[in-house]
Design an enzyme around this catalytic site. Structure first.
Site, mmCIF file in Angstrom:
data_model
loop_
_atom_site.group_PDB
_atom_site.id
_atom_site.type_symbol
_atom_site.label_atom_id
_atom_site.label_comp_id
_atom_site.label_asym_id
_atom_site.label_seq_id
_atom_site.Cartn_x
_atom_site.Cartn_y
_atom_site.Cartn_z
ATOM 1 N N ARG A 1 2.278 -6.181 10.026
ATOM 2 C CA ARG A 1 1.573 -5.032 10.614
ATOM 3 C C ARG A 1 1.965 -4.843 12.079
ATOM 4 N NH1 ARG A 1 -3.829 -7.316 7.869
ATOM 5 N NH2 ARG A 1 -3.808 -6.180 5.888
ATOM 6 N N ARG B 1 -1.473 -14.379 4.932
ATOM 7 C CA ARG B 1 -2.362 -13.686 5.895
ATOM 8 C C ARG B 1 -1.783 -13.716 7.300
ATOM 9 N NH1 ARG B 1 -6.728 -11.410 4.555
ATOM 10 N NH2 ARG B 1 -7.924 -11.222 6.477
ATOM 11 N N HIS C 1 -2.224 -5.170 1.759
ATOM 12 C CA HIS C 1 -3.493 -5.890 1.621
ATOM 13 C C HIS C 1 -3.145 -7.307 1.209
ATOM 14 C CE1 HIS C 1 -7.460 -7.167 0.371
ATOM 15 N NE2 HIS C 1 -6.856 -7.683 -0.683
ATOM 16 N N GLU D 1 -9.110 -11.565 -7.095
ATOM 17 C CA GLU D 1 -8.268 -10.371 -6.938
ATOM 18 C C GLU D 1 -7.068 -10.393 -7.888
ATOM 19 O OE1 GLU D 1 -9.332 -9.053 -2.376
ATOM 20 O OE2 GLU D 1 -7.422 -10.048 -2.722
ATOM 21 N N THR E 1 -5.763 -6.916 11.067
ATOM 22 C CA THR E 1 -5.929 -5.736 10.214
ATOM 23 C C THR E 1 -5.356 -4.468 10.840
ATOM 24 O OG1 THR E 1 -7.948 -6.710 9.337
ATOM 25 C CG2 THR E 1 -7.613 -4.393 8.891
ATOM 26 N N LYS F 1 0.832 -1.206 0.000
ATOM 27 C CA LYS F 1 0.000 0.000 0.000
ATOM 28 C C LYS F 1 0.867 1.257 0.000
ATOM 29 C CE LYS F 1 -3.943 -2.049 2.459
ATOM 30 N NZ LYS F 1 -4.979 -1.797 3.505
ATOM 31 N N ASN G 1 -2.054 0.249 6.958
ATOM 32 C CA ASN G 1 -1.571 -1.021 7.520
ATOM 33 C C ASN G 1 -0.657 -1.802 6.560
ATOM 34 O OD1 ASN G 1 -3.571 -1.764 5.759
ATOM 35 N ND2 ASN G 1 -4.665 -3.091 7.183
ATOM 36 N N TYR H 1 -12.923 -3.164 -2.760
ATOM 37 C CA TYR H 1 -13.384 -3.022 -1.367
ATOM 38 C C TYR H 1 -14.913 -2.972 -1.302
ATOM 39 C CZ TYR H 1 -8.603 -2.215 0.331
ATOM 40 O OH TYR H 1 -7.284 -2.357 0.684
HETATM 41 P P1 CMP Z 1 -7.205 -4.525 3.893
HETATM 42 O O1 CMP Z 1 -6.597 -5.834 4.268
HETATM 43 O O2 CMP Z 1 -6.699 -3.825 2.699
HETATM 44 O O3 CMP Z 1 -8.779 -4.759 3.717
HETATM 45 C C1 CMP Z 1 -9.727 -3.768 3.939
HETATM 46 C C2 CMP Z 1 -9.105 -2.529 4.492
HETATM 47 O O4 CMP Z 1 -10.019 -1.617 5.076
HETATM 48 C C3 CMP Z 1 -8.198 -2.911 5.635
HETATM 49 O O5 CMP Z 1 -7.051 -3.541 5.147
HETATM 50 C C4 CMP Z 1 -7.978 -1.597 6.311
HETATM 51 O O6 CMP Z 1 -6.935 -0.857 5.709
HETATM 52 C C5 CMP Z 1 -9.300 -0.892 6.051
HETATM 53 N N1 CMP Z 1 -10.145 -0.835 7.223
HETATM 54 C C6 CMP Z 1 -10.834 -1.837 7.770
HETATM 55 N N2 CMP Z 1 -11.511 -1.395 8.847
HETATM 56 C C7 CMP Z 1 -11.230 -0.069 8.967
HETATM 57 C C8 CMP Z 1 -11.609 0.948 9.865
HETATM 58 N N3 CMP Z 1 -12.445 0.689 10.876
HETATM 59 N N4 CMP Z 1 -11.112 2.178 9.678
HETATM 60 C C9 CMP Z 1 -10.287 2.448 8.643
HETATM 61 N N5 CMP Z 1 -9.880 1.502 7.749
HETATM 62 C C10 CMP Z 1 -10.346 0.274 7.914
#
Ligand code: CMP
Length: 153
Positions: A102, A85, A115, A126, A91, A9, A112, A49
């Site tokens: 992370r 993962r 993805h 994907e 997350t 990212k 974070n 998303y």
């Molecule tokens: P990712 O693994 O890319 O998948 C969905 C993304 O949404 C996640 O990582 C986070 O970066 C983002 N995300 C999920 N929950 C929240 C939240 N509560 N606030 C901000 N970003 C979020």
């Protein structure tokens, strides 16, 4: 063998962590089958998303993914989806366990670092979203026999 998608990212690129993150996957024994830098679009992010559409952070999340180019990667290995993962961790960077990407490198839910696809089915969808077939490469690694026992393949 399983293939999975990793997106490095904008937080990864901006903080100069591309080498650190890819080194971890490389050292683990995952084969890099595809890699390219690209500028994501709102259309791609709305699709990618879609499960977060309507949530308060949806537009902010999409914007954060488009603020700089990203690097999309395809990694391959036995059980690669789950392995990647686990390596990424929870997350939120604040909740992710030490030792994970992370957990070691992020303090944020949104920023974070990576993805990762959450299932084999998602990974297939994907990967198709970000790579053409001719951008995924099959090549042999000479150390392959030292990565797995024959009965693990
Ligand atoms: P990712 O693994 O890319 O998948 C969905 C993304 O949404 C996640 O990582 C986070 O970066 C983002 N995300 C999920 N929950 C929240 C939240 N509560 N606030 C901000 N970003 C979020």
């Amino acid at each position: 063998m399983e293939k999975t998608l990793v997106i490095l990212k904008p937080s990864c690129l901006q903080r100069g962590l591309v080498g650190e993150v890819t080194k971890r996957f490389e050292q683990k024994g995952l084969r890099l089958a595809g890699m390219k830098m690209c500028q994501l679009t709102d259309k791609q992010m709305s699709e990618h998303y879609a499960q977060h559409a309507g949530k308060p952070f949806f537009q902010q999340l999409k914007d954060a993914m488009m603020v700089t180019p990203v690097i999309v990667c395809c990694y391959e290995g036995v059980g690669a989806v789950e392995v990647v993962r686990q390596m990424a961790g929870a997350t939120s960077g604040r909740k992710a366990a030490p030792g994970t990407i992370r957990g070691d490198l992020s303090m944020s839910f949104q920023e974070n670092i990576v993805h990762t696809s959450d299932s084999l089915e998602t990974a297939q969808v994907e990967l198709k979203r970000f790579f053409r077939d001719d951008e995924i490469f099959d090549y042999e690694q000479p150390h392959f026999q030292f990565l797995y026992a024959a009965d693990e393949l």
